[in-house]
Design a protein around this motif. Structure first.
Motif, PDB file in Angstrom:
ATOM      1  N   VAL A 190       9.262   8.227   1.898  1.00 47.16           N
ATOM      2  CA  VAL A 190      10.385   8.171   0.980  1.00 47.16           C
ATOM      3  C   VAL A 190      10.836   9.582   0.655  1.00 47.16           C
ATOM      4  O   VAL A 190      10.032  10.472   0.415  1.00 47.16           O
ATOM      5  N   GLY A 191      12.152   9.764   0.636  1.00 45.76           N
ATOM      6  CA  GLY A 191      12.703  11.056   0.256  1.00 45.76           C
ATOM      7  C   GLY A 191      13.362  11.782   1.412  1.00 45.76           C
ATOM      8  O   GLY A 191      13.584  12.978   1.338  1.00 45.76           O
ATOM      9  N   GLY A 192      13.719  11.052   2.477  1.00 38.75           N
ATOM     10  CA  GLY A 192      14.380  11.678   3.610  1.00 38.75           C
ATOM     11  C   GLY A 192      15.886  11.823   3.390  1.00 38.75           C
ATOM     12  O   GLY A 192      16.392  11.740   2.281  1.00 38.75           O
ATOM     13  N   LEU A 193      16.610  12.028   4.482  1.00 39.09           N
ATOM     14  CA  LEU A 193      18.048  12.239   4.422  1.00 39.09           C
ATOM     15  C   LEU A 193      18.753  10.981   3.922  1.00 39.09           C
ATOM     16  O   LEU A 193      18.504   9.877   4.393  1.00 39.09           O
ATOM     17  N   SER A 220       4.942   8.497  -0.233  1.00 40.27           N
ATOM     18  CA  SER A 220       6.004   8.875  -1.171  1.00 40.27           C
ATOM     19  C   SER A 220       5.553  10.004  -2.088  1.00 40.27           C
ATOM     20  O   SER A 220       4.374  10.101  -2.452  1.00 40.27           O
ATOM     21  N   THR A 221       6.512  10.831  -2.476  1.00 38.76           N
ATOM     22  CA  THR A 221       6.234  11.758  -3.561  1.00 38.76           C
ATOM     23  C   THR A 221       6.150  10.953  -4.859  1.00 38.76           C
ATOM     24  O   THR A 221       6.716   9.859  -4.963  1.00 38.76           O
ATOM     25  N   ILE A 255       0.848  -1.193   0.000  1.00 36.57           N
ATOM     26  CA  ILE A 255       0.000   0.000   0.000  1.00 36.57           C
ATOM     27  C   ILE A 255       0.882   1.242   0.000  1.00 36.57           C
ATOM     28  O   ILE A 255       1.857   1.323   0.752  1.00 36.57           O
ATOM     29  N   VAL A 256       0.536   2.219  -0.839  1.00 35.55           N
ATOM     30  CA  VAL A 256       1.283   3.471  -0.881  1.00 35.55           C
ATOM     31  C   VAL A 256       0.311   4.641  -0.948  1.00 35.55           C
ATOM     32  O   VAL A 256      -0.774   4.528  -1.527  1.00 35.55           O
ATOM     33  N   VAL A 257       0.696   5.733  -0.334  1.00 34.31           N
ATOM     34  CA  VAL A 257       0.001   7.012  -0.506  1.00 34.31           C
ATOM     35  C   VAL A 257       0.950   7.927  -1.263  1.00 34.31           C
ATOM     36  O   VAL A 257       2.076   8.176  -0.809  1.00 34.31           O
ATOM     37  N   LEU A 258       0.508   8.407  -2.426  1.00 36.14           N
ATOM     38  CA  LEU A 258       1.347   9.259  -3.264  1.00 36.14           C
ATOM     39  C   LEU A 258       0.924  10.717  -3.126  1.00 36.14           C
ATOM     40  O   LEU A 258      -0.267  11.028  -3.033  1.00 36.14           O
ATOM     41  N   ILE A 259       1.915  11.602  -3.145  1.00 35.62           N
ATOM     42  CA  ILE A 259       1.680  13.036  -2.990  1.00 35.62           C
ATOM     43  C   ILE A 259       2.518  13.792  -4.019  1.00 35.62           C
ATOM     44  O   ILE A 259       3.567  13.322  -4.452  1.00 35.62           O
ATOM     45  N   ARG A 260       2.032  14.971  -4.391  1.00 33.83           N
ATOM     46  CA  ARG A 260       2.762  15.811  -5.354  1.00 33.83           C
ATOM     47  C   ARG A 260       3.991  16.430  -4.710  1.00 33.83           C
ATOM     48  O   ARG A 260       5.041  16.535  -5.326  1.00 33.83           O
ATOM     49  N   LEU A 264       2.454  17.858   1.643  1.00 39.31           N
ATOM     50  CA  LEU A 264       1.036  17.525   1.531  1.00 39.31           C
ATOM     51  C   LEU A 264       0.628  16.324   2.389  1.00 39.31           C
ATOM     52  O   LEU A 264      -0.558  16.034   2.514  1.00 39.31           O
ATOM     53  N   SER A 265       1.572  15.633   2.978  1.00 42.47           N
ATOM     54  CA  SER A 265       1.217  14.447   3.773  1.00 42.47           C
ATOM     55  C   SER A 265       1.306  14.693   5.274  1.00 42.47           C
ATOM     56  O   SER A 265       1.105  13.765   6.063  1.00 42.47           O
ATOM     57  N   PHE A 266       1.601  15.918   5.717  1.00 43.62           N
ATOM     58  CA  PHE A 266       1.810  16.161   7.142  1.00 43.62           C
ATOM     59  C   PHE A 266       0.605  15.758   7.981  1.00 43.62           C
ATOM     60  O   PHE A 266       0.728  15.075   8.999  1.00 43.62           O
ATOM     61  N   ASP A 267      -0.596  16.172   7.576  1.00 44.78           N
ATOM     62  CA  ASP A 267      -1.789  15.834   8.343  1.00 44.78           C
ATOM     63  C   ASP A 267      -2.024  14.327   8.336  1.00 44.78           C
ATOM     64  O   ASP A 267      -2.369  13.734   9.363  1.00 44.78           O
ATOM     65  N   LEU A 268      -1.831  13.697   7.176  1.00 47.86           N
ATOM     66  CA  LEU A 268      -2.020  12.249   7.074  1.00 47.86           C
ATOM     67  C   LEU A 268      -1.054  11.511   7.991  1.00 47.86           C
ATOM     68  O   LEU A 268      -1.429  10.522   8.639  1.00 47.86           O
ATOM     69  N   GLU A 269       0.186  11.968   8.070  1.00 40.48           N
ATOM     70  CA  GLU A 269       1.179  11.297   8.909  1.00 40.48           C
ATOM     71  C   GLU A 269       0.736  11.285  10.372  1.00 40.48           C
ATOM     72  O   GLU A 269       0.942  10.300  11.090  1.00 40.48           O
TER      73      GLU A 269
END
Length: 664
Positions: free
Chosen positions: A397-400, A560-561, A370-375, A379-384
């Motif tokens: 995905v996309g951290g340091l 993930s973006t 399962i993945v949630v994709l964002i532009r 945009l995912s702060f509230d979802l997190e």
């Protein structure tokens, strides 16, 4: 004796004396591409159509037909992808493909630099990653006394971005500034001076950045002696993800193949989404003209998604101008219809997605599917927050990156100094680690020491604790150079660094594990130079987000973006914030080209789904005290019919029915 026939379900190694039955393993379009030998070929590979399989089998077929594996060059955008293709081909032909040359543009360029570059400058070279390149620019920038200017001057990151774009798009720096950084137009000449000084500094100190590698490779293909050697050696050039190439890489390919035009490029213009990195979709569109006599093969049979999902994806692209036409289809039967869900606001969107994930988990869909994709990442702060409340483990995905962590960069700087004593940026970083050494002292030491091997008895302006610390560092580096084994050298320098780590960081124990990981990776290499080159060209990623669960479950879902999700797939995809103004972004409306890239971005997001696609967008995009900003679905979804992708509206909380949905 019977002829060996391999089924699609298995990919065993070919038995000696037998040929692979390609017709039994490939669909007609894949087979046509695999059997192509001479002349240029453009393979338009739609999402999920088996392009990796096609590339792998073409490599195997060429080798099986008697062509020297060393004459095949396979260029990709990640070293991992190239290695995997060569590994698969080798498995097909009992190891005969091991000598196929495969790698990224940058790693291939570095190999050419090592092979032919002795006359081009001092050796050895240190490769600067983006962070290091920005530090060098900052060092040079300071010499121009920009602080005395009465107006703002670009910072190091902006200067590097200007420089990199100019190089990779073959655009004069003045044009780059005028087009993308108009507020700095008045400083164009001074910016050009800084960039010229940056290039001069690199040459003087045996440093190369990523852009230098491509420039050098392009120059090598045009060199009267080196160019013919490369063209004779690599008779079969294959390039993956051609839609992601920039102008410089396009020129490199033209230089590598010369007049013979024997090249196979694979790509999908519908998945060109990296223009911010300099990628130019026009490169793949220009292939038939750039390589006369070019054949075109379209891979349209999809092995990933159900037909209802593909129908939505095809519709999104149908009105796109200037594209190679493809219509994805699958032999798979059935499949749920994708759905569009209009939510009242962001909070309701987050609640809905969390509820759906919990239900899917109970139905047996693994969280890993399962993945949630964002532009964009924000945009995912509230979802997190809502995922954490529901105790749903996830990884964003996309951290340091592993090599961007401060303590890892510290050890890498020490290793770089042990190879190249003239690496000023590594020296400056290492000096700042020392007791009693600040920026002023470090700058004084840096200015006095051109070559670490010739250490003066006394450094001017350096005394007391600082002098002792600097002397200890130089002695440690000298002893490290005497250790030839890469792993042992890393362990020696890490042991020296450990006391510094413990003094600087409260969580030193956790950080030391990263240092141990770095040592372990280094020990796999025969030389420190080769390790540092690989780390700079294709850095490992950190697994900092591993989930610790006391019930033993290590399963997590992904947020993930869309850019980071390209090339991946999941059983279920939630695409949230599919509003006009988010995708396409409001800024993309500035030009037709950027707007069309947003269409392709939406297409890439939808083609990640195998079984289930859910698209959501909040009706209230932003809440204000006196008025709300209302939103609508992405304009690229307007052409998608309700029959293909039903629209639903989430009921208001006080009126919410059992299933939470109302028909639109």
């Amino acid at each position: 004796m019977k002829k060996l026939v391999l089924t699609r379900a298995t990919v065993p190694a070919a038995t000696k004396g037998y040929r692979i039955d390609y017709a039994a393993l490939l669909n007609p379009a894949q087979l046509e591409a695999v059997m192509h030998t001479d002349g240029p070929l453009l393979v338009l590979a739609g999402a999920g159509t088996g392009k990796t399989r096609t590339l792998t089998y073409r490599v195997a077929r060429l080798v099986e037909d008697g062509h020297d594996p060393a004459s095949i060059l396979l260029l990709t955008f990640t070293r991992k992808a190239a290695a995997e293709m060569v590994r698969r081909a080798s498995a097909l032909l009992d190891g005969r493909c091991d000598k196929v040359a495969g790698g990224t543009f940058h790693s291939f360029a570095y190999n050419v630099l090592l092979r032919f570059g002795a006359a081009e400058g001092r050796r050895p070279w240190s490769i600067l990653d983006q962070s290091d390149a920005e530090d060098v620019i900052n060092l040079v920038r300071g010499r121009f006394n920009v602080a005395a200017l009465k107006k703002r001057f670009p910072l190091k990151g902006t200067l590097h971005a200007m420089y990199s774009r100019a190089v990779n798009t073959a655009t004069p720096i003045g044009d780059v500034i005028a087009e993308r950084y108009p507020k700095f137009v008045d400083e164009t000449e001074r910016i050009a001076e800084v960039i010229r000084a940056y290039d001069a500094y690199k040459r003087a100190n045996s440093l190369v950045d990523y852009d230098d590698l491509l420039v050098h490779l392009a120059a090598s293909t045009r060199h009267p002696e080196i160019g013919p050697i490369l063209r004779r050696q690599y008779r079969f050039v294959m390039v993956d993800e051609y839609q992601d190439t920039n102008v410089l890489q396009h020129d490199i390919i033209k230089g590598l193949i010369g007049e013979r035009g024997n090249v196979m490029v694979v790509g999908d213009d519908a998945q060109s989404i990296y223009s911010f990195r300099g990628a130019d979709v026009r490169n793949i569109h220009a292939v038939p003209q750039a390589f006369p006599g070019c054949s075109i093969v379209r891979l349209e049979q999809n092995y990933r998604s159900t037909q209802p999902i593909l129908d939505v994806c095809n519709t999104i692209l149908r009105d796109a101008p200037e594209m190679f036409r493809k219509e994805l289809y699958t032999d798979r039967e059935g499949g749920e219809l994708p759905m569009r869900v209009r939510c009242t606001n962001e909070r309701q969107q987050s609640d809905f997605v969390v509820q759906q994930i919990l239900e899917l988990r109970e139905q047996g869909v693994p969280l890993g599917e399962i993945v949630v994709l964002i532009r964009s990442g924000f945009l995912s702060f509230d979802l997190e927050i809502e995922l954490a409340k529901a105790n749903i483990p996830f990884r964003k995905v996309g951290g340091l990156k592993f090599t961007e962590a401060a303590h890892v960069k510290d050890v890498l700087a020490l290793l770089r100094l042990s190879v190249n004593p003239r690496d000023a940026i590594a020296l400056y970083r290492s000096l700042l680690l020392l007791d009693g050494v600040g920026q002023k002292t470090a700058a004084a030491v840096l200015e006095q020491m051109q070559v670490l091997d010739n250490v003066p008895e006394k450094l001017q302006g350096v005394s007391g604790r600082a002098a002792t610390s600097v002397s200890d560092l130089l002695t440690t580096l000298q002893r490290a150079r005497e250790v030839s084994d890469a792993g042992e050298r890393a362990r020696y320098l890490a042991a020296w660094y450990r006391s510094i780590l413990e003094a600087r960081y409260d969580d030193s124990a956790k950080r030391w594990k990263d240092v141990e990981t770095l040592q372990s990776i280094c020990s796999r290499y025969s030389t420190t130079e080769s390790f540092l080159a690989d780390v700079a060209l294709d850095p490992p990623t950190d697994v900092m987000d591993d989930i610790e669960a006391d019930d033993g479950e290590q399963e997590f879902m992904t947020v993930s973006t869309i850019h980071s999700a390209k090339g991946l797939e999941w059983n279920t995809v939630f695409l949230i914030w599919a509003n006009d103004g988010r995708i396409p972004s409001a800024k993309s409306a500035e030009s037709a080209a950027t707007l069309e890239e947003e269409r392709r971005l939406l297409y890439v997001a939808c083609t990640r789904a195998k079984e289930r696609l859910v698209i959501t967008y909040p009706e209230i995009m932003m809440e204000w005290e006196h008025a709300d900003v209302l939103g609508r679905q992405s304009r690229f979804l307007d052409a998608v019919s309700d029959d293909a992708c039903p629209s639903y509206t989430l009921a208001a909380p006080e009126d919410e029915p059992a299933d939470g949905l109302l028909d639109a």
